[in-house]
Design an enzyme around this catalytic site. Structure first.
Site, mmCIF file in Angstrom:
data_model
loop_
_atom_site.group_PDB
_atom_site.id
_atom_site.type_symbol
_atom_site.label_atom_id
_atom_site.label_comp_id
_atom_site.label_asym_id
_atom_site.label_seq_id
_atom_site.Cartn_x
_atom_site.Cartn_y
_atom_site.Cartn_z
ATOM 1 N N HIS A 41 -23.966 29.648 -27.838
ATOM 2 C CA HIS A 41 -24.421 28.844 -28.989
ATOM 3 C C HIS A 41 -25.728 28.120 -28.700
ATOM 4 O O HIS A 41 -26.440 27.711 -29.622
ATOM 5 C CB HIS A 41 -23.344 27.824 -29.392
ATOM 6 C CG HIS A 41 -22.265 28.408 -30.243
ATOM 7 N ND1 HIS A 41 -22.338 28.459 -31.603
ATOM 8 C CD2 HIS A 41 -21.106 29.004 -29.914
ATOM 9 C CE1 HIS A 41 -21.251 29.055 -32.090
ATOM 10 N NE2 HIS A 41 -20.493 29.393 -31.063
ATOM 11 N N ASP A 89 -18.073 32.319 -26.141
ATOM 12 C CA ASP A 89 -19.294 31.507 -26.181
ATOM 13 C C ASP A 89 -19.891 31.317 -24.788
ATOM 14 O O ASP A 89 -19.877 30.217 -24.222
ATOM 15 C CB ASP A 89 -18.995 30.137 -26.831
ATOM 16 C CG ASP A 89 -20.270 29.328 -27.066
ATOM 17 O OD1 ASP A 89 -20.150 28.107 -27.283
ATOM 18 O OD2 ASP A 89 -21.365 29.917 -27.021
ATOM 19 N N SER A 183 -23.185 21.111 -24.138
ATOM 20 C CA SER A 183 -22.742 22.518 -24.242
ATOM 21 C C SER A 183 -23.328 23.343 -23.103
ATOM 22 O O SER A 183 -24.480 23.141 -22.717
ATOM 23 C CB SER A 183 -23.198 23.115 -25.578
ATOM 24 O OG SER A 183 -22.571 22.440 -26.639
HETATM 25 N N1 E7E Z 1 -16.779 17.017 -27.844
HETATM 26 C C1 E7E Z 1 -17.005 18.400 -28.002
HETATM 27 C C2 E7E Z 1 -18.456 18.742 -28.052
HETATM 28 C C3 E7E Z 1 -19.031 19.367 -26.941
HETATM 29 C C4 E7E Z 1 -20.373 19.725 -26.994
HETATM 30 C C5 E7E Z 1 -21.158 19.464 -28.132
HETATM 31 C C6 E7E Z 1 -20.565 18.807 -29.215
HETATM 32 N N2 E7E Z 1 -21.240 18.469 -30.371
HETATM 33 C C7 E7E Z 1 -22.450 18.979 -30.749
HETATM 34 O O1 E7E Z 1 -23.057 19.837 -30.167
HETATM 35 C C8 E7E Z 1 -22.983 18.374 -32.003
HETATM 36 C C9 E7E Z 1 -22.547 17.122 -32.401
HETATM 37 C C10 E7E Z 1 -23.082 16.550 -33.563
HETATM 38 C C11 E7E Z 1 -24.026 17.195 -34.325
HETATM 39 C C12 E7E Z 1 -24.443 18.453 -33.895
HETATM 40 N N3 E7E Z 1 -25.346 19.300 -34.430
HETATM 41 C C13 E7E Z 1 -25.389 20.376 -33.637
HETATM 42 C C14 E7E Z 1 -26.278 21.506 -33.885
HETATM 43 N N4 E7E Z 1 -26.253 22.542 -33.020
HETATM 44 O O2 E7E Z 1 -26.980 21.467 -34.881
HETATM 45 C C15 E7E Z 1 -24.530 20.267 -32.592
HETATM 46 C C16 E7E Z 1 -23.933 19.028 -32.750
HETATM 47 C C17 E7E Z 1 -19.221 18.451 -29.168
#
Ligand code: E7E
Length: 232
Positions: A41, A89, A183
């Site tokens: 991702h 992923d 991530s």
């Molecule tokens: N706790 C679990 C966990 C682990 C890793 C990452 C995330 N949360 C995001 O990555 C995230 C969060 C908020 C807005 C967002 N917008 C986007 C995006 N790609 O536009 C991602 C996010 C949550």
């Protein structure tokens, strides 16, 4: 990382920062001298640009000995990964050259035995992802301990409602949690990488949406196959 603390500098020498134009985008970790594992991702919204990989870092901005930015020769997402769900992923990145290993840059072994980590096992997740709900980003590596929760609990209707497969695992997300930018980083249990952070429902710090990780053991053969094929 929400609710965590600054990591002890260079005690997690396997941590990688995947960067675009000098900006941290995702975590990752060194699984071999020339290979970093991260999340597929992470390539969304990069419109085809290739990451650079920062190794040996604690601070993202300050000069540090052994901190080095590597070019990436190839980015290989798992063929089953897609933008619609969290399946498969994983992303393998081949560095342009072998990383120079030292006290600040080390490989982290990953779990090869395909057996669930027991619920309540306390693991650690680290990263340079956001440290507040308002999206504040840290300069220095953060880490937090989190207990594994059972797949059954994670799959409850009020949580991830039966979307957690046997190739995924969950940790409790009450207050302390991984978040945006974490991530791709490893979930480390007993010194071994058991999972890779996936954004999942994107929610952070809400116990009703436990953190989801891609389990690594089920993908050991794919990882070995890609590395062997590229070695030629
Ligand atoms: N706790 C679990 C966990 C682990 C890793 C990452 C995330 N949360 C995001 O990555 C995230 C969060 C908020 C807005 C967002 N917008 C986007 C995006 N790609 O536009 C991602 C996010 C949550």
């Amino acid at each position: 990382i929400l609710g965590g603390s600054e990591a002890q500098p260079h005690l997690r020498p396997y941590m990688a920062s995947l960067q675009l134009d000098g900006q941290h985008v995702c975590g990752g970790f060194l699984i071999a001298e020339q290979w970093v594992l991260s999340a597929a991702h992470c390539t969304e919204e990069t419109d085809g640009k290739v990451f650079q990989v920062l190794l040996g870092a604690h601070s993202l901005t300050q000069p540090e000995p052994h901190k080095r930015l590597y070019r990436v020769r190839a980015q290989i997402p798992h063929p089953g990964s897609n933008i619609h769900n969290n399946k498969d992923d994983l992303l393998l990145l081949q560095l342009e050259e072998k990383a120079e290993l030292n006290a600040h840059v080390q490989v982290l072994p990953f779990q090869r035995e395909d057996r669930d980590v027991a619920a309540d096992t306390v693991c650690v997740v680290a990263g340079w992802g956001t440290i507040s709900h308002s999206g504040r980003r840290p300069d220095k590596l953060q880490e937090v301990e989190r207990p594994v929760i059972s797949r059954d609990l994670c799959n409850e209707r009020t949580r991830h409602d039966h979307t957690i497969t046997h190739k995924m695992m969950c940790t409790d997300s009450r207050r302390k949690d991984s978040c945006k930018g974490d991530s791709g980083g490893p979930l480390v249990c007993g010194g071994v990488a058991e999972g890779v952070v996936t954004a999942g429902s994107r929610v952070c710090g809400n116990y009703k949406k436990p953190a989801i990780y891609t389990r690594i053991a089920p993908y050991a053969a794919w990882i070995d196959g890609v590395m062997a094929a590229a070695a030629g």
